[in-house]
Scaffold this motif. Structure first.
Motif, short mmCIF file in Angstrom:
data_model
loop_
_atom_site.label_atom_id
_atom_site.label_comp_id
_atom_site.label_asym_id
_atom_site.label_seq_id
_atom_site.Cartn_x
_atom_site.Cartn_y
_atom_site.Cartn_z
N VAL A 1 -1.16 -5.36 11.80
CA VAL A 1 -2.24 -4.59 12.37
C VAL A 1 -2.05 -3.52 12.65
O VAL A 1 -3.72 -2.82 12.22
CB VAL A 1 -1.98 -5.38 14.07
N VAL A 2 -1.18 -2.46 12.51
CA VAL A 2 -1.05 -1.18 12.70
C VAL A 2 -0.98 -0.44 11.66
O VAL A 2 -1.57 0.63 10.88
CB VAL A 2 -0.14 -0.80 13.94
N GLY A 3 0.30 -1.01 10.49
CA GLY A 3 0.59 -0.51 9.65
C GLY A 3 -0.63 -0.15 8.37
O GLY A 3 -0.12 0.93 7.14
N THR A 4 -1.52 -1.79 8.29
CA THR A 4 -2.26 -1.15 6.88
C THR A 4 -3.56 -0.56 7.04
O THR A 4 -3.60 0.45 6.62
CB THR A 4 -2.42 -2.99 7.19
N PRO A 5 -3.90 -0.67 8.67
CA PRO A 5 -4.62 0.76 8.49
C PRO A 5 -3.99 2.03 8.60
O PRO A 5 -5.44 3.05 8.02
CB PRO A 5 -5.45 0.51 10.16
N ALA A 6 -3.22 2.47 8.71
CA ALA A 6 -2.23 3.44 8.93
C ALA A 6 -2.33 4.42 7.30
O ALA A 6 -2.44 5.43 7.15
CB ALA A 6 -1.26 3.47 9.71
N GLU A 7 -1.78 3.12 6.39
CA GLU A 7 -1.79 3.01 5.44
C GLU A 7 -2.85 4.00 4.77
O GLU A 7 -2.97 5.08 3.67
CB GLU A 7 -0.74 2.24 4.68
N ALA A 8 -4.24 2.74 5.12
CA ALA A 8 -5.49 3.13 3.83
C ALA A 8 -5.95 4.84 4.47
O ALA A 8 -6.17 5.33 4.16
CB ALA A 8 -5.99 2.03 4.89
N VAL A 9 -6.20 4.95 5.73
CA VAL A 9 -5.92 6.85 6.47
C VAL A 9 -4.73 7.52 5.58
O VAL A 9 -5.42 9.02 5.27
CB VAL A 9 -6.12 6.44 7.65
N PHE A 10 -3.54 7.31 5.69
CA PHE A 10 -2.47 8.65 5.11
C PHE A 10 -2.30 8.06 3.08
O PHE A 10 -1.72 8.03 3.29
CB PHE A 10 -1.44 8.44 5.65
N SER A 11 -3.28 8.26 2.50
CA SER A 11 -3.74 7.81 1.78
C SER A 11 -3.82 9.17 0.18
O SER A 11 -3.92 8.64 -0.64
CB SER A 11 -4.73 6.66 0.92
N GLY A 12 -3.50 10.18 1.16
CA GLY A 12 -3.69 11.45 0.37
C GLY A 12 -4.91 12.76 0.19
O GLY A 12 -6.01 11.88 0.92
N MET B 1 0.68 -1.16 -0.32
CA MET B 1 -0.24 0.33 0.30
C MET B 1 0.81 1.35 0.28
O MET B 1 0.45 2.40 -0.66
CB MET B 1 -1.08 0.07 0.99
N ALA B 2 2.00 1.46 0.83
CA ALA B 2 2.65 2.44 0.47
C ALA B 2 3.84 3.25 -0.76
O ALA B 2 3.57 3.82 -1.16
CB ALA B 2 4.02 2.13 1.54
N ALA B 3 3.86 1.25 -1.52
CA ALA B 3 4.61 1.79 -2.74
C ALA B 3 3.19 2.39 -3.14
O ALA B 3 3.90 2.91 -4.75
CB ALA B 3 5.27 0.33 -3.31
N LYS B 4 2.48 1.77 -3.81
CA LYS B 4 1.27 2.25 -4.63
C LYS B 4 0.21 3.76 -4.03
O LYS B 4 -0.52 3.85 -4.63
CB LYS B 4 0.54 0.96 -4.80
N GLN B 5 1.46 4.67 -3.36
CA GLN B 5 0.18 5.91 -3.17
C GLN B 5 0.68 6.62 -4.39
O GLN B 5 0.90 6.12 -4.92
CB GLN B 5 0.66 6.15 -1.46
N PRO B 6 -0.82 7.23 -3.87
CA PRO B 6 -0.90 8.27 -5.58
C PRO B 6 0.42 9.12 -5.73
O PRO B 6 0.45 8.91 -4.39
CB PRO B 6 -2.14 9.06 -5.60
N ASP B 7 0.88 9.57 -7.19
CA ASP B 7 2.16 10.08 -6.65
C ASP B 7 1.61 11.70 -6.76
O ASP B 7 0.86 12.27 -6.83
CB ASP B 7 2.29 10.89 -8.42
#
Length: 132
Positions: free
Chosen positions: A99-110, A25-31
């Motif tokens: 458990v922490v990282g996946t929800p964090a990446e969902a929240v901080f998606s741009g 998810m971190a690698a595929k965030q929008p540019d």
């Protein structure tokens, strides 16, 4: 009987290949987009090149108005750093970091952004309104 070294090797291999969603998810965030283009005098073609086609386009009072809507993402370095951090945290916590990282990446998606622009007769911006 299976040796302890072989069992440890299999466990480490499983951890490396199971580093999960937060890394991806971190690698595929929008540019990251160049929002500095939303200024007076910028040609319409530069906006189209950076942001793609507008979501709306209409003519009012003889002037062309367009709305550009996009998700403001992250630079390549930031995305790579986040992915590396998640990968290291996965290994150090034996995968529990997900458990922490996946929800964090969902929240901080741009951040969703929108701008309305109007053009002069030469298709250069003569007015910008920030919508979101």
């Amino acid at each position: 009987m299976i040796s302890r070294k072989w069992a440890a090797f299999v466990c480490v291999l499983a951890l490396v290949f199971s580093s999960g969603c937060s890394v991806f998810m971190a690698a595929k965030q929008p540019d990251k987009k160049n929002v500095d283009l939303f200024r007076l005098g910028t040609p319409r073609t530069m906006l189209l090149g950076e942001f793609g086609p507008p979501v709306t386009s209409e003519t009012r009072n003889g002037r062309k108005y367009e709305v550009f809507k996009f998700v403001q993402g992250y630079s390549t370095g930031v995305k790579a750093g986040r992915a590396l951090f998640h990968g290291a945290a996965d290994v150090m916590t034996l995968g529990l970091w997900e458990v922490v990282g996946t929800p964090a990446e969902a929240v901080f998606s741009g951040d969703e952004m929108a701008f309305e622009v109007s053009y002069d007769r030469n298709n250069r911006i003569n007015q910008v309104t920030t919508i979101k």
